[in-house]
Design an enzyme around this catalytic site. Structure first.
Site, PDB file in Angstrom:
ATOM      1  N   PHE A  85      -5.500 -13.865 -14.025  1.00  0.00           N
ATOM      2  CA  PHE A  85      -5.620 -14.653 -12.790  1.00  0.00           C
ATOM      3  C   PHE A  85      -6.139 -13.831 -11.631  1.00  0.00           C
ATOM      4  CE2 PHE A  85      -1.928 -12.837 -10.700  1.00  0.00           C
ATOM      5  CZ  PHE A  85      -1.176 -12.372 -11.776  1.00  0.00           C
ATOM      6  N   LYS A  90       7.160  -7.173   0.032  1.00  0.00           N
ATOM      7  CA  LYS A  90       7.739  -8.476   0.337  1.00  0.00           C
ATOM      8  C   LYS A  90       8.918  -8.337   1.294  1.00  0.00           C
ATOM      9  CE  LYS A  90       7.041 -11.835  -3.102  1.00  0.00           C
ATOM     10  NZ  LYS A  90       5.593 -11.880  -3.207  1.00  0.00           N
ATOM     11  N   PHE A 130       8.444 -12.692 -13.990  1.00  0.00           N
ATOM     12  CA  PHE A 130       7.372 -12.589 -13.000  1.00  0.00           C
ATOM     13  C   PHE A 130       6.173 -11.967 -13.726  1.00  0.00           C
ATOM     14  CE2 PHE A 130       4.926 -10.605  -9.589  1.00  0.00           C
ATOM     15  CZ  PHE A 130       4.623 -11.760  -8.901  1.00  0.00           C
ATOM     16  N   THR A 131       4.970 -12.280 -13.258  1.00  0.00           N
ATOM     17  CA  THR A 131       3.749 -11.884 -14.002  1.00  0.00           C
ATOM     18  C   THR A 131       3.721 -10.384 -14.326  1.00  0.00           C
ATOM     19  OG1 THR A 131       2.631 -11.729 -11.861  1.00  0.00           O
ATOM     20  CG2 THR A 131       2.270 -13.748 -13.134  1.00  0.00           C
ATOM     21  N   TYR A 172       5.273  16.592   2.519  1.00  0.00           N
ATOM     22  CA  TYR A 172       5.207  16.269   1.085  1.00  0.00           C
ATOM     23  C   TYR A 172       6.622  16.142   0.519  1.00  0.00           C
ATOM     24  CZ  TYR A 172       3.611  16.307  -3.732  1.00  0.00           C
ATOM     25  OH  TYR A 172       3.342  15.952  -5.020  1.00  0.00           O
ATOM     26  N   ARG A 182      -0.106 -20.853  -9.456  1.00  0.00           N
ATOM     27  CA  ARG A 182       1.019 -20.329 -10.229  1.00  0.00           C
ATOM     28  C   ARG A 182       1.265 -21.308 -11.365  1.00  0.00           C
ATOM     29  NH1 ARG A 182       2.035 -14.955  -8.734  1.00  0.00           N
ATOM     30  NH2 ARG A 182       0.337 -15.195 -10.188  1.00  0.00           N
ATOM     31  N   ASP A 194      15.898  -7.685  -9.611  1.00  0.00           N
ATOM     32  CA  ASP A 194      14.626  -7.628  -8.883  1.00  0.00           C
ATOM     33  C   ASP A 194      14.904  -8.197  -7.498  1.00  0.00           C
ATOM     34  OD1 ASP A 194      12.173  -8.108  -7.684  1.00  0.00           O
ATOM     35  OD2 ASP A 194      11.182  -8.712  -9.542  1.00  0.00           O
TER      36      ASP A 194
HETATM   37  N1  F0G Z   1       8.815  -8.912  -8.471  1.00  0.00           N
HETATM   38  C1  F0G Z   1       8.647 -10.035  -7.774  1.00  0.00           C
HETATM   39  C2  F0G Z   1       9.716 -11.089  -7.775  1.00  0.00           C
HETATM   40  C3  F0G Z   1       7.471 -10.238  -7.032  1.00  0.00           C
HETATM   41  O1  F0G Z   1       7.317 -11.363  -6.356  1.00  0.00           O
HETATM   42  C4  F0G Z   1       6.473  -9.238  -7.032  1.00  0.00           C
HETATM   43  C5  F0G Z   1       5.226  -9.424  -6.324  1.00  0.00           C
HETATM   44  C6  F0G Z   1       6.700  -8.077  -7.773  1.00  0.00           C
HETATM   45  C7  F0G Z   1       7.891  -7.939  -8.473  1.00  0.00           C
HETATM   46  C8  F0G Z   1       5.676  -6.986  -7.837  1.00  0.00           C
HETATM   47  O2  F0G Z   1       5.617  -6.317  -6.641  1.00  0.00           O
HETATM   48  O3  F0G Z   1       3.271  -6.710  -5.810  1.00  0.00           O
HETATM   49  O4  F0G Z   1       4.693  -4.856  -4.888  1.00  0.00           O
HETATM   50  O5  F0G Z   1       3.786  -4.713  -7.182  1.00  0.00           O
HETATM   51  N2  F0G Z   1       4.823 -10.548  -5.912  1.00  0.00           N
HETATM   52  C9  F0G Z   1       3.585 -10.803  -5.193  1.00  0.00           C
HETATM   53  C10 F0G Z   1       3.391 -12.285  -4.979  1.00  0.00           C
HETATM   54  C11 F0G Z   1       2.390 -10.155  -5.807  1.00  0.00           C
HETATM   55  O6  F0G Z   1       2.361 -12.642  -4.397  1.00  0.00           O
HETATM   56  O7  F0G Z   1       4.245 -13.100  -5.331  1.00  0.00           O
HETATM   57  P1  F0G Z   1       4.263  -5.617  -6.091  1.00  0.00           P
END
Ligand code: F0G
Length: 485
Positions: free
Chosen positions: A458, A269, A135-136, A83, A392, A226
């Protein structure tokens, strides 16, 4: 010089070679198009809601789906289950220190968890976050905490087919103007996203990042990087930025990270199937942020990540320093994008990281953005090929206070290339089916929501076709391909 995984064939063609061999495989099947029609209807024309048993090539994302190396799997067997104070975490911390040059590491369960902690810690109602592009999940966390965003790309970045090597660059004049207008006090940080995801995985240059640093320092504003796609961005810097053509990926990564006060990433990623981290060399920042980690993620030495995944992150980070590893998906994306481009299919050029992006507004000029051309193209491509990509565009956007769609700057079908997962014949299959679909583009119509969640719609929203175009597409496929899958 060619990237070291691309070779010239006798006939003159440049072919990306796989610099790995396959040792563990997963069986796939390709359901007939009639079954694909039922599957996409059941999924509400949303590829997030498809089941992988109905999918031949899963090109939804590279997130958590990159292939693991033998070294990663070996390391996972030696994880230290604890832990607190785990040696696995120490190894991840050492890897981050060496690869990113950042001293302090806060582990989180994935990228958006880092965004949650950063947004809760730094954003007050009314604050503005300048960024190259949103980013979303980032935008959702900023919105949730009462912040606003300002996207400061150069205008040319949204010209999808161009030869601009660094569309992810931040426009420095716009940045200065925004700071003058808003006041530095209202700007807790500037966010730079490596391999800017939503405009087609497009990199920024190191020169640009250094200019952003200069402006940020003049005004005492933090830079948050990021770094979810930082390896690919570093690879493009080496390929495309003259001053760095002889630098190693490791040198470029450290120089990129050195410009930022805070570096966060989704390890899904970068190198693993889970995890992420917030990294800094500033002890005060670390102490300020660390209080939220046990609250939302887990103790400071695991942060919601299993120790096995922590081991794979550590090894994976070192592997991204190898150009033939980090360049694998960009070189396949490059191959596919160029083949499609030559074949007249509108794709984002120059090709970026993470996926090949098809320009749905050019592909389907007859489908209005309110009927989600990128969503329609994504569904249509699944029908044509059994490969699932990701929308997208406006489907991934939001509604304004009057309930109208905020139309996206770009409408893209993203065909992700998880690292070292697909072969060249699979890539050629995608190319072939996309060319076929382009020849039938006039058959494709729009979509409309029938179930629409209010946040990140989405992911789970359901849609229907605005006419019987999917059935017509199935008929056209049978007419051209007979009983072939
Ligand atoms: N920032 C970027 C540039 C990303 O592409 C993603 C995730 C995140 C933050 C969030 O990270 O998914 O680990 O919580 N991108 C994925 C995609 C979901 O399919 O492009 P996460």
């Amino acid at each position: 010089m060619q990237p070291d995984q691309t070779v010239r064939f006798f006939g003159g063609e440049n072919i990306p070679l796989e610099m790995h061999k396959v040792r563990v495989v997963q069986k796939l099947s390709l359901p007939p198009i009639e079954n694909r029609l039922t599957a996409i209807q059941d999924a509400g024309y949303n590829t997030f809601l498809l089941k992988t048993r109905d999918v031949y090539l899963d090109m939804l994302t590279d997130s958590g789906t990159n292939a693991m190396s033998d070294a990663q799997q070996g390391a996972m067997m030696q994880a230290d289950d604890a832990y607190a104070g785990s040696q696995s975490f120490e190894r991840m911390q050492t890897a981050i220190r060496e690869v990113f040059g950042k001293e302090y590491v806060l582990p989180v369960h994935q990228g958006r968890a880092a965004e949650n902690i950063l947004a809760r810690s730094y954003i007050k109602a009314g604050n503005l976050i300048p960024m190259n592009y949103h980013f979303t999940t980032t935008k959702a966390h900023i919105d949730l905490n009462g912040g606003r965003i300002a996207e400061l790309l150069y205008d040319e970045a949204l010209i999808l087919r161009s030869d601009n090597p660094f569309k992810g660059n931040m426009n420095i004049d716009k940045l200065r103007a925004v700071i003058a207008r808003e006041g530095a006090k209202n700007i807790p940080f500037i966010r730079m996203e490596a391999s800017t995801n939503l405009i087609g995985g497009q990199p920024f240059s190191l020169e640009n990042l250094k200019e952003v640093r200069k402006v940020a320092s003049e005004h005492n504003i933090f830079i948050v990087l990021d770094a979810s796609l930082i390896g690919e961005n570093a690879y493009f810097i080496k390929q495309r930025e003259k001053a760095y053509q002889n630098a190693s990926i490791g040198d470029i990564l450290r120089e990129m990270c050195a410009q930022a006060d805070i570096v966060y990433f989704s390890a899904r990623k970068v190198s693993s199937s889970r995890g992420g981290a917030i990294c800094t060399s500033n002890k005060a920042i670390f102490d300020y942020l660390k209080v939220l980690v046990p609250l939302y993620e887990g103790f400071l030495t695991y942060g919601g990540i299993s120790v096995r995944e922590i081991e794979s992150i550590a090894v994976g980070l070192y592997e991204t320093l190898d150009e033939s590893v980090i360049g694998q998906s960009p070189s396949f994306i490059d191959y596919l994008a160029r083949q499609l481009d030559v074949g007249g299919v509108p794709v984002v050029m120059p090709p970026g990281g993470l996926g090949c992006h098809v320009d749905a507004m050019k592909f389907l000029p007859h489908v209005h953005q309110k009927e989600y051309p990128a969503g329609a193209l994504t569904a249509a491509f699944y029908l044509a090929s059994g490969a699932r990509g990701m929308e997208r565009g406006t489907m991934s956007s939001v509604r304004d206070e009057n309930g109208n769609d905020v139309l996206s700057d770009v409408e893209l079908l993203r065909l992700a290339f998880p690292r070292r997962v697909f072969t060249l014949s699979q890539t050629k299959y995608v190319e072939d089916r996309m060319k076929w679909l382009y020849s039938k583009r006039n058959l494709i119509g729009g979509l409309r929501f029938v179930e629409e969640p209010s946040v990140l719609r989405f992911f789970m929203g359901r849609l229907e076709a605005t006419s019987d175009w999917p059935e017509k597409l199935v008929k056209a496929f049978r007419a051209d391909f007979g009983d072939s899958l």
